[in-house]
Design an enzyme around this catalytic site. Structure first.
Site, short mmCIF file in Angstrom:
data_model
loop_
_atom_site.label_atom_id
_atom_site.label_comp_id
_atom_site.label_asym_id
_atom_site.label_seq_id
_atom_site.Cartn_x
_atom_site.Cartn_y
_atom_site.Cartn_z
N ALA A 1 38.80 70.37 46.25
CA ALA A 1 38.43 69.53 45.11
C ALA A 1 39.42 68.40 44.85
O ALA A 1 39.04 67.35 44.33
CB ALA A 1 38.28 70.40 43.88
N ARG B 1 41.23 73.93 39.04
CA ARG B 1 42.32 74.71 38.48
C ARG B 1 43.49 73.88 37.99
O ARG B 1 44.48 74.44 37.53
CB ARG B 1 42.77 75.75 39.52
CG ARG B 1 41.67 76.76 39.79
CD ARG B 1 41.96 77.72 40.93
NE ARG B 1 40.77 78.52 41.16
CZ ARG B 1 39.73 78.09 41.87
NH1 ARG B 1 39.75 76.88 42.45
NH2 ARG B 1 38.65 78.85 42.02
N VAL C 1 31.31 70.17 47.28
CA VAL C 1 29.84 70.23 47.26
C VAL C 1 29.24 68.88 46.88
O VAL C 1 28.07 68.81 46.52
CB VAL C 1 29.40 71.34 46.27
CG1 VAL C 1 29.83 72.71 46.77
CG2 VAL C 1 29.90 71.06 44.85
N ASP C 2 30.05 67.81 46.94
CA ASP C 2 29.64 66.48 46.45
C ASP C 2 29.18 65.54 47.57
O ASP C 2 28.70 64.44 47.27
CB ASP C 2 30.81 65.83 45.68
CG ASP C 2 32.11 65.84 46.47
OD1 ASP C 2 33.18 66.09 45.87
OD2 ASP C 2 32.06 65.64 47.71
N HIS D 1 31.05 75.57 51.21
CA HIS D 1 30.52 76.08 49.93
C HIS D 1 29.18 75.44 49.60
O HIS D 1 28.77 75.39 48.44
CB HIS D 1 31.52 75.84 48.80
CG HIS D 1 32.77 76.67 48.93
ND1 HIS D 1 33.92 76.41 48.23
CD2 HIS D 1 33.04 77.76 49.68
CE1 HIS D 1 34.85 77.30 48.55
NE2 HIS D 1 34.34 78.13 49.42
N CYS E 1 14.25 76.83 46.03
CA CYS E 1 13.73 77.86 45.12
C CYS E 1 14.56 79.11 45.27
O CYS E 1 14.96 79.48 46.39
CB CYS E 1 12.27 78.17 45.47
SG CYS E 1 11.65 79.63 44.61
N CYS F 1 11.52 81.72 47.13
CA CYS F 1 10.92 81.43 48.44
C CYS F 1 11.78 80.45 49.25
O CYS F 1 11.43 80.10 50.38
CB CYS F 1 9.51 80.86 48.26
SG CYS F 1 9.47 79.22 47.55
N CYS G 1 5.93 78.97 44.10
CA CYS G 1 5.89 80.35 43.58
C CYS G 1 6.34 80.45 42.12
O CYS G 1 6.52 81.55 41.63
CB CYS G 1 6.76 81.25 44.46
SG CYS G 1 8.52 80.93 44.29
N ASN H 1 48.98 67.57 49.25
CA ASN H 1 48.52 68.01 47.93
C ASN H 1 49.38 67.44 46.83
O ASN H 1 50.57 67.16 47.05
CB ASN H 1 48.56 69.56 47.89
CG ASN H 1 47.49 70.12 46.99
OD1 ASN H 1 46.30 69.88 47.20
ND2 ASN H 1 47.89 70.83 45.95
N1 APR Z 1 45.28 64.38 45.81
C1 APR Z 1 45.80 65.54 46.35
N2 APR Z 1 45.73 66.76 45.74
C2 APR Z 1 45.12 66.80 44.54
C3 APR Z 1 44.58 65.63 43.90
C4 APR Z 1 44.70 64.39 44.60
N3 APR Z 1 44.22 63.26 44.10
N4 APR Z 1 44.05 66.00 42.70
C5 APR Z 1 44.25 67.36 42.59
N5 APR Z 1 44.90 67.82 43.69
C6 APR Z 1 45.26 69.21 44.02
C7 APR Z 1 45.64 70.06 42.82
O1 APR Z 1 47.04 69.97 42.62
C8 APR Z 1 45.22 71.46 43.27
O2 APR Z 1 46.27 72.09 43.98
O3 APR Z 1 44.08 69.80 44.54
C9 APR Z 1 44.08 71.20 44.27
C10 APR Z 1 42.69 71.59 43.75
O4 APR Z 1 42.67 72.98 43.67
P1 APR Z 1 41.40 73.71 42.97
O5 APR Z 1 41.08 73.04 41.71
O6 APR Z 1 41.71 75.16 42.96
O7 APR Z 1 40.19 73.38 43.97
P2 APR Z 1 39.82 74.08 45.36
O8 APR Z 1 41.04 74.58 46.04
O9 APR Z 1 38.96 73.16 46.10
O10 APR Z 1 38.95 75.33 44.84
C11 APR Z 1 38.33 76.13 45.80
O11 APR Z 1 37.10 77.27 44.10
O12 APR Z 1 36.03 77.10 42.16
C12 APR Z 1 35.82 77.27 43.47
O13 APR Z 1 33.94 76.75 44.78
C13 APR Z 1 34.99 76.16 44.08
O14 APR Z 1 35.31 75.04 46.19
C14 APR Z 1 35.97 75.48 45.04
C15 APR Z 1 36.97 76.58 45.33
#
Ligand code: APR
Length: 234
Positions: free
Chosen positions: A21, A33, A100-101, A116, A124, A127, A145, A205
């Site tokens: 994400a 998170r 998922v985007d 994911h 559906c 079905c 259905c 990250n």
């Molecule tokens: N660049 C780099 N890292 C980033 C940025 C950015 N612009 N913005 C946020 N982050 C880091 C955050 O510091 C965090 O460590 O991305 C990480 C996002 O972690 P999560 O929110 O836990 O997302 P993700 O790891 O994708 O979650 C996994 O959990 O909720 C489910 O299905 C959902 O696919 C998701 C899965």
């Protein structure tokens, strides 16, 4: 370290990217998170689990309507575009994403494994017949259905799509370089994938997450910025 990672990528015959994400926050989509993440204000079990789909469909549908509508007018950012360009140049062979985007595909990436699923396509619940996003957003039922509709997203309690998982696992096991971008690595089983890598493992990250161990290189910063800096060396 940036130059070293770039040299690994130049020598690599196979580079795989695993995104989460954090890869989409610079496009305006919250992660889960971080301080402003979805799960800071919503309990995922109440809206994104198999139980929520069966026990409280109205709340489930409201949550995914919110997330689908939040995608309107959202564009991939420079980071997505760089990864797509690297694919064209042969620097990247696969993007395995938890997102998922479909922003990777929107940016032009062809080889994307959706671990994911996605919230862009609808089926559906009974079905499995495909329906349009508009049907779901208009709270319509299945035209075949009359059961409820849902996005093709993997809910908590569901297994991952086998094809996407096998593609990601196989590619990561054989890659020379694996870039892990924008994920807290908190969610199983995807958080096991980096450990399957035999090649160089790189973490990109914003925050240094506790689960992110065993990397050969850590580049702390935003995905867009770090990928732009890396691109300058390629
Ligand atoms: N660049 C780099 N890292 C980033 C940025 C950015 N612009 N913005 C946020 N982050 C880091 C955050 O510091 C965090 O460590 O991305 C990480 C996002 O972690 P999560 O929110 O836990 O997302 P993700 O790891 O994708 O979650 C996994 O959990 O909720 C489910 O299905 C959902 O696919 C998701 C899965």
């Amino acid at each position: 370290m940036m130059e070293t990672v770039a040299s690994w990528m130049k020598e690599s015959t196979s580079t795989v990217v695993l995104t989460g994400a954090g890869m989409s926050t610079e496009s305006g989509i919250p992660d889960f998170r971080s301080k402003s993440g979805w799960w800071k204000s919503i309990d995922p079990r109440t809206v994104a689990s198999v139980e929520s789909l069966t026990d409280d469909y109205a709340l489930f549908r409201e949550f995914y309507q919110l997330r689908i509508e939040a995608l309107h007018d959202i564009e991939p950012h420079v980071g997505h575009r760089i990864l797509a360009r690297w694919e064209q140049k042969g620097y990247v062979q696969l993007i395995a994403t938890q997102n998922v985007d479909q922003l990777h595909q929107l940016a032009g990436s062809k080889n994307v494994a959706e671990l994911h699923g996605n919230i862009v396509t609808i089926r559906c619940t009974s079905c499995n017949k495909p329906h349009s996003k508009e049907h779901f957003l208009n709270n319509a039922v299945c035209t075949y259905c009359t059961n409820h509709l849902r996005p093709n997203v993997v809910l908590f309690g569901e297994t991952l799509p086998q094809d996407a998982w096998n593609r990601a696992l196989n590619a990561i096991q054989h890659a020379d370089v694996v870039l892990v971008i924008g994920t807290s690595l908190e969610v199983y089983p995807v958080n096991q994938l980096p450990m399957m890598a035999r090649g160089k493992l790189v973490y990109i990250n914003l925050e240094l997450e506790t689960h992110a161990t065993g990397f050969d290189a850590v580049l702390q910063g935003s995905a867009g910025e770090i990928l732009t800096q890396l691109d300058a060396y390629l």
